[in-house]
Motif scaffolding. Structure first.
Motif, PDB file in Angstrom:
ATOM      1  N   ALA A  34       0.828  -1.212   0.000  1.00 25.32           N
ATOM      2  CA  ALA A  34       0.000   0.000   0.000  1.00 25.32           C
ATOM      3  C   ALA A  34       0.863   1.264   0.000  1.00 25.32           C
ATOM      4  CB  ALA A  34      -0.944  -0.008   1.198  1.00 25.32           C
ATOM      5  N   GLY A  35       1.854   1.309   0.863  1.00 28.05           N
ATOM      6  CA  GLY A  35       2.726   2.472   0.932  1.00 28.05           C
ATOM      7  C   GLY A  35       3.520   2.673  -0.341  1.00 28.05           C
ATOM      8  N   TYR A  36       3.905   1.572  -0.977  1.00 26.07           N
ATOM      9  CA  TYR A  36       4.668   1.678  -2.223  1.00 26.07           C
ATOM     10  C   TYR A  36       3.802   2.252  -3.327  1.00 26.07           C
ATOM     11  CZ  TYR A  36       8.045   0.414  -5.859  1.00 26.07           C
ATOM     12  OH  TYR A  36       8.951   0.453  -6.886  1.00 26.07           O
ATOM     13  N   HIS A  37       2.529   1.824  -3.395  1.00 22.17           N
ATOM     14  CA  HIS A  37       1.614   2.391  -4.384  1.00 22.17           C
ATOM     15  C   HIS A  37       1.500   3.902  -4.200  1.00 22.17           C
ATOM     16  CE1 HIS A  37      -0.766  -1.533  -5.433  1.00 22.17           C
ATOM     17  NE2 HIS A  37       0.537  -1.693  -5.482  1.00 22.17           N
ATOM     18  N   SER A  38       1.356   4.332  -2.966  1.00 20.65           N
ATOM     19  CA  SER A  38       1.233   5.765  -2.691  1.00 20.65           C
ATOM     20  C   SER A  38       2.516   6.510  -3.063  1.00 20.65           C
ATOM     21  CB  SER A  38       0.919   5.990  -1.206  1.00 20.65           C
ATOM     22  OG  SER A  38      -0.327   5.428  -0.872  1.00 20.65           O
ATOM     23  N   TRP A  39       3.652   5.906  -2.744  1.00 22.74           N
ATOM     24  CA  TRP A  39       4.937   6.516  -3.083  1.00 22.74           C
ATOM     25  C   TRP A  39       5.077   6.651  -4.593  1.00 22.74           C
ATOM     26  CZ3 TRP A  39      10.232   3.890  -3.594  1.00 22.74           C
ATOM     27  CH2 TRP A  39      11.249   4.845  -3.645  1.00 22.74           C
TER      28      TRP A  39
END
Length: 249
Positions: free
Chosen positions: A180-185
């Motif tokens: 999830a955090g990677y998608h946002s990044w």
């Protein structure tokens, strides 16, 4: 004594892993493929997956593979799992992979292969009736910006009425996962949510970094619409995130 972390030496890490696996008869977990993402995430995979037989493939991968016709270009041929099976069916096949080690093993297994990668394919390959990106190799389109160039390069070696077949993975939204955090990044730096920056590690050796695109079906369709290819069929996994496609030039 203070130890200073060093960057790995850039070389054919993927080919080294495949060679160890092949030398042991491709037994499960005889060699481990370590994949590093640019946010530091590390994943370890059983390298024997690059030598599996058609009966061991996913239903989507078999669906795509079975639709090959005539002369086949196997993009990202790896250890030759698809190429060798096509040769056994009587197809003329040329595999292409950036890993010299992978190309050597594919040749040893009885299929033609050359070192190269998309979008800058080697010259004098000739024309093909089928362009194949099986084994989730639709990810080699790289991303929304790279995809038109890759699809154009593949169309340039495709004969009239040729088909492109392959399989890919829908990344979803990553909610509730470590992604999830990677998608946002990715979104914050102008990249597609499922656009991965990866390299393969083998001890102190690593491949160069490369982009690998887990495209949602609508993202993939949009890329096709901007290319010389036309979508004929998209098959979805009813219980998972995979999909298979057949395009026509």
């Amino acid at each position: 004594m203070d130890l200073v972390a060093k960057e790995p030496r850039i070389d054919d890490a993927f080919g080294r892993v495949l060679a160890r696996c092949w030398e042991t008869g491709a037994t499960p977990w005889s060699a481990v493929e370590v994949i590093e993402r640019d946010d530091g995430l590390i994943a370890a995979n059983d390298a024997s997956r690059y030598f599996t037989e058609p009966a061991q493939w996913s239903a989507l991968d078999r669906w795509a593979w079975e639709r090959a016709q005539g002369r086949v270009l196997d993009v990202g041929c790896g250890g030759g799992r698809h190429a060798v099976a096509w040769v056994a069916r009587g197809h003329e096949v040329v595999g292409v992979d950036p890993s010299p080690g992978a190309v050597r093993i594919t040749r040893e297994r009885g299929a033609k292969a050359v070192v190269g990668s998309v979008p800058f394919l080697p010259g004098e390959l000739g024309r093909f009736d089928t362009i194949a990106l099986c084994g989730d190799s639709l990810g080699l389109l790289g991303g929304p910006e790279q995809a038109p160039q890759v699809l154009s390069a593949l169309a340039a070696v495709a004969g009239p009425g040729a088909r492109l077949i392959g399989t890919g993975t829908d990344p979803g939204d990553g909610a509730g996962t470590v992604h999830a955090g990677y998608h946002s990044w990715n979104l914050s730096r102008g990249r597609a949510p499922g656009q991965l920056r990866l390299r393969v590690r083998d001890g102190v050796v690593a491949t160069p970094w490369f982009d690998y695109w887990l495209a949602a079906p609508d993202e993939f369709t949009a890329a096709v619409d901007r290319s010389a290819w036309t979508m004929e069929t998209m098959e979805r996994d009813p219980t998972g995130s995979g999909y298979a496609v057949r395009l026509r030039k």
